[in-house]
Design an enzyme around this catalytic site. Structure first.
Site: not given
Length: 449
Positions: A112, A334, A365
């Site tokens: 990213g 994250e 995710r």
């Protein structure tokens, strides 16, 4: 969610019934390394990055900048305890800015930071720069950055996709000025525009217009690093308008930057102490930092451990009991995979909130964690903005990673407490944490990989 292909290599996740007691040296921060590379490449004079991370994402960034004409020389410090280790500890990168130019081709992989931070840099180059990457990179959000750059004066060909692949036709300069952007799917959209802004003719005024902005610590990291190289930045925290960041045009100074350890990559090792009732020390943990991983100290303490921060680093100690948690992870999304893995081993329910944007990361995710933990016997349900995790006895099985490094380390955490867990494609951890299998077995005092 991207389908995970069948992979012939299954890594048996090490299992232990004893308390972990180890010191683990974590490589440098990917976020700091890649921001540092961009800023050093835009500087008016050479600079240094010391202890940079050498991983797939950072090497992609370095190669992309080299393709644009930047000199990046790698050296190994003779005074370092490391000897050219693959994670970059003991190394220094000398960055020699040059006139940015095309034609060039940039491979973003599935990084990213590369796919978002470099199109603004390419707009400052003289000539066309083509961006391409892994198939998953085509699915990741980029349209807001493309449109913002067009507003600021860039010419970009993307065939109307709003995503990769694309070509930036650099004109050697960019007007800059005010721009509105919806960065609710990734804080990297804001950081992308801010990092190159000192080199824009008018600087930039970035106004976020969407829903809640995730991962604010990463924007604070960008601002702090900009200020460290001489940029003038006005932010909401410094008395400016909410959701508005202004960078004035000016020279970027070459600096000597030492990269902090990647605190988010310390997560599985701290989790090992928590779930085994053991102790793990991470050397050189900074007392003050903008890294989101610093939140692990408090989150894992709430889940049943304790920590001590000294000049030597952070020592985290588990008690043998893991408690559930109700937590908003919007600023530190994250960390969600590792926290979800620990929560699946807790003695009470957990609710992880504020992370709807994780559906747009390396993989979806939230869907991936739900599927993989449930296939090991867990009870995870997706909510509108996160996960609800009800602990149940887990059993062995294959834990798929979907080419996502944090999925792989989450599986390893579970495997520490559950016999028979096999990680599909553990090599994907090389994205940000080179040689993870060796580090993991080393923490446990095991030989081999």
């Amino acid at each position: 969610m991207t389908e995970s292909p069948v992979h012939p290599d299954l890594w048996p996740a090490p299992h232990t019934s004893t308390a972990v007691d180890a010191t683990v040296t974590v490589p440098g921060s990917k976020s700091v390394t890649n921001r540092g590379l961009v800023l050093a490449s835009l500087a008016a004079e050479p600079g240094w990055l010391r202890h940079p991370l050498r991983s797939r994402d950072t090497l992609l960034m370095a190669e992309a900048l080299r393709a644009l004409g930047v000199g990046i020389e790698e050296t190994v410090s003779s005074s370092s305890s490391a000897t050219g280790s693959p994670d970059g500890s003991g190394e220094a990168w000398r960055v020699i800015p040059a006139g940015l130019h095309g034609p060039a081709t940039v491979d973003v992989g599935n990084a990213g930071t590369v796919m978002r931070f470099l199109p603004p840099v390419a707009a400052l180059a003289d000539g066309p720069v083509r961006f391409d990457g892994d198939p998953r990179s085509y699915e990741r959000p980029l349209g807001a950055v493309i449109e913002a750059l067009r507003t600021l004066g860039a010419r970009i060909d993307d065939d109307g996709r709003g995503s990769l692949p694309l070509t930036v036709h650099g004109g050697g300069a960019l007007d800059g000025g005010p721009v509105e952007i919806d960065a609710s799917s990734s804080s990297q959209f804001v950081s992308a525009l801010l990092l190159s802004a000192p080199r824009f003719n008018q600087g930039v005024e970035v106004r976020h217009t969407g829903a809640v902005l995730p991962s604010l610590p990463h924007i604070r990291m960008t601002v702090d690093m900009l200020r460290s190289v001489g940029a003038q930045v006005d932010t909401p925290e410094s008395g400016g308008e909410p959701n508005v960041w202004r960078v004035s045009p000016g020279a970027v100074l070459g600096r000597d930057l030492t990269v902090e350890p990647d605190l988010s990559n310390a997560q599985p090792f701290l989790a090992a102490a928590l779930i085994t009732g053991g102790r793990v020390t991470i050397p050189d943990w900074p007392e003050h930092t903008t890294q989101p991983g610093d939140a692990l100290r408090e989150i894992f303490t709430e889940m049943g451990g304790s920590y001590e921060l000294t000049e030597q680093g952070l020592t985290f100690t588990g008690t043998g009991r893991v408690r559930g948690i109700d937590v908003d992870l919007g600023d530190v999304g994250e960390l969600t995979p590792g926290i979800a893995a620990v929560a699946a081993l807790a003695d009470s329910e957990s609710v992880l909130r504020g992370v709807a944007h994780l559906r747009l990361h390396e993989t979806d995710r939230l869907a991936a964690l739900t599927k993989e933990i449930n296939e090991l016997g867990g009870d995870v349900t997706e909510t509108e903005d996160g996960l609800r995790i009800r602990p149940r006895p887990l059993h062995g099985g294959v834990f798929h990673t979907y080419h996502d490094h944090r999925m792989a380390t989450a599986g390893a955490i579970i495997g520490l407490a559950v016999k028979g867990v096999q990680i599909e494609n553990v090599a994907t951890t090389a994205k940000t944490l080179p040689d993870f299998p060796r580090m993991w077995t080393g923490m446990l005092g095991l030989a081999g990989n």
